[in-house]
Enzyme design. Structure first.
Site, mmCIF file in Angstrom:
data_model
loop_
_atom_site.group_PDB
_atom_site.id
_atom_site.type_symbol
_atom_site.label_atom_id
_atom_site.label_comp_id
_atom_site.label_asym_id
_atom_site.label_seq_id
_atom_site.Cartn_x
_atom_site.Cartn_y
_atom_site.Cartn_z
ATOM 1 N N LYS A 35 -6.795 4.736 2.948
ATOM 2 C CA LYS A 35 -6.926 3.752 4.037
ATOM 3 C C LYS A 35 -7.231 4.513 5.345
ATOM 4 C CE LYS A 35 -5.670 0.386 7.010
ATOM 5 N NZ LYS A 35 -5.070 1.060 8.090
ATOM 6 N N GLN B 29 1.398 11.515 18.024
ATOM 7 C CA GLN B 29 0.064 11.059 17.618
ATOM 8 C C GLN B 29 -0.381 9.782 18.327
ATOM 9 O OE1 GLN B 29 1.369 10.703 13.406
ATOM 10 N NE2 GLN B 29 0.200 8.810 13.362
ATOM 11 N N GLY C 159 -2.854 8.073 1.727
ATOM 12 C CA GLY C 159 -3.711 6.940 1.398
ATOM 13 C C GLY C 159 -5.106 7.110 1.978
ATOM 14 N N GLY D 70 0.837 -1.208 0.000
ATOM 15 C CA GLY D 70 0.000 0.000 0.000
ATOM 16 C C GLY D 70 0.867 1.251 0.000
ATOM 17 N N HIS D 71 1.873 1.264 0.858
ATOM 18 C CA HIS D 71 2.804 2.406 0.888
ATOM 19 C C HIS D 71 3.510 2.557 -0.468
ATOM 20 C CE1 HIS D 71 3.075 1.374 5.381
ATOM 21 N NE2 HIS D 71 2.721 2.643 5.407
HETATM 22 P P1 AMP Z 1 1.417 4.909 7.869
HETATM 23 O O1 AMP Z 1 2.803 4.426 7.678
HETATM 24 O O2 AMP Z 1 0.461 3.853 8.325
HETATM 25 O O3 AMP Z 1 1.320 6.192 8.630
HETATM 26 O O4 AMP Z 1 0.885 5.272 6.398
HETATM 27 C C1 AMP Z 1 1.583 6.157 5.570
HETATM 28 C C2 AMP Z 1 0.710 6.500 4.392
HETATM 29 O O5 AMP Z 1 0.390 5.292 3.683
HETATM 30 C C3 AMP Z 1 -0.633 7.122 4.801
HETATM 31 O O6 AMP Z 1 -0.982 8.128 3.859
HETATM 32 C C4 AMP Z 1 -1.565 5.948 4.733
HETATM 33 O O7 AMP Z 1 -2.909 6.309 4.509
HETATM 34 C C5 AMP Z 1 -1.008 5.187 3.550
HETATM 35 N N1 AMP Z 1 -1.426 3.781 3.609
HETATM 36 C C6 AMP Z 1 -1.221 2.890 4.611
HETATM 37 N N2 AMP Z 1 -1.806 1.715 4.323
HETATM 38 C C7 AMP Z 1 -2.405 1.867 3.115
HETATM 39 C C8 AMP Z 1 -3.191 1.022 2.276
HETATM 40 N N3 AMP Z 1 -3.499 -0.222 2.626
HETATM 41 N N4 AMP Z 1 -3.631 1.526 1.104
HETATM 42 C C9 AMP Z 1 -3.352 2.800 0.730
HETATM 43 N N5 AMP Z 1 -2.620 3.641 1.478
HETATM 44 C C10 AMP Z 1 -2.159 3.194 2.645
#
Ligand code: AMP
Length: 279
Positions: A149, A61, A147, A36-37
């Site tokens: 998500k 956070q 994302g 996803g990332h």
């Molecule tokens: P995080 O590392 O969880 O803070 O996520 C970093 C970025 O990746 C944020 O913009 C999230 O929304 C995006 N992200 C995390 N998981 C997903 C996913 N499954 N699909 C799309 N974007 C994602």
């Protein structure tokens, strides 16, 4: 791919690139990267001359009872994945670089912050908005990719950018799922095998709702469809099931085609999971 830890050095570098007319796309993350990332990185690569990613598990956070200390981390694997996506710069600040002693400024969005995930996680979205604004000032991006998500987070950042007239285009990237439907998340690694199986009810409930939704169905009825899948699974502790306007997060009382967001949060064992769908 260049690694930088100093905010001052990265900011100076970015300003010099901008002077040369380069456009910058930025993807902030907390690491433990998954497909996803990486989709976000690939989008960034297509949209600007220079791609910057950050990895920072932002203490601001996380609440005192939350999983900051056990949040999964694997820097070596992350760096390999980022270089495979042709990321140009990766920013790896320490907490003391971003929050030196006597740090006191925060960014508050009281309405969006105190809703859905913000109700169970007081202070979370202030921490998110504050770190993202700091990162924006350091990286100076033309475009930043978030994302869907984390749908509420995406809308919160869009709101902050509008409210503060930041010259940044926010791009929302589609939610990426595992083959079996589970929304990809760094936290999924903390699910025990049997919990991983149970967690599938989350996406399943959303897909069932999408299939069963009818013209002008009430939100209460739609919530019942989602809950009827959740109740099959006694290991689920529901935090919320919400039907909202996908552009504003305002409450919807009836289904409105293509703008209805169903957002859910549950606790499975010790892991908090979120998911959503726009129908
Ligand atoms: P995080 O590392 O969880 O803070 O996520 C970093 C970025 O990746 C944020 O913009 C999230 O929304 C995006 N992200 C995390 N998981 C997903 C996913 N499954 N699909 C799309 N974007 C994602």
């Amino acid at each position: 791919m260049k690694k930088l830890t100093s905010p001052q050095r990265l900011q100076a570098l970015m300003l010099s690139l901008k002077k040369k007319g380069k456009t910058i796309a930025f993807v902030p993350t907390m690491g433990f990267l998954h497909a996803g990332h990486l989709r976000l990185m690939a989008m960034a690569r297509q949209k600007a001359d220079v791609v910057v990613a950050s990895i920072f598990v932002n203490p601001l956070q996380f609440g005192p009872q939350e999983d900051f200390s056990i949040y999964p981390r694997d820097l070596k694997a992350d760096l390999k994945k980022l270089s495979s996506q042709a990321v140009d710069y990766v920013f790896l600040p320490k907490a003391s670089d971003l929050y030196p002693k006597n740090f006191q400024t925060t960014v508050q969005l009281p309405l969006l912050s105190q809703d859905l995930c913000g109700l169970a996680r007081p202070g979370h979205f202030t921490g998110v908005a504050t770190v993202v604004l700091k990162l924006f000032h350091i990286v100076q991006p033309d475009i930043a990719i978030f994302g869907k998500k984390d749908y509420q987070q995406y809308l919160l950042i869009c709101q902050m950018v509008r409210d503060l007239n930041l010259p940044i285009r926010i791009v929302g990237a589609p939610l990426v799922r595992e083959k079996d439907g589970l929304a990809m998340s760094s936290r999924n690694v903390r699910l025990k095998p049997e919990e991983r199986e149970l967690a599938l009810s989350l996406s399943r409930a959303l897909f069932i709702a999408k299939k069963q939704v009818k013209k002008s169905m009430s939100s209460a009825a739609l919530i019942n469809v989602v809950r009827s899948e959740f109740v099959k699974n006694p290991a689920f502790q529901e935090e919320y099931v919400a039907i909202r306007d996908s552009e504003t997060l305002a409450k919807l009382y009836h289904y409105e085609p293509r703008k209805t967001l169903i957002a859910v949060a549950v606790q499975v064992g010790k892991v908090r999971l979120i998911d959503n769908i726009v129908i």
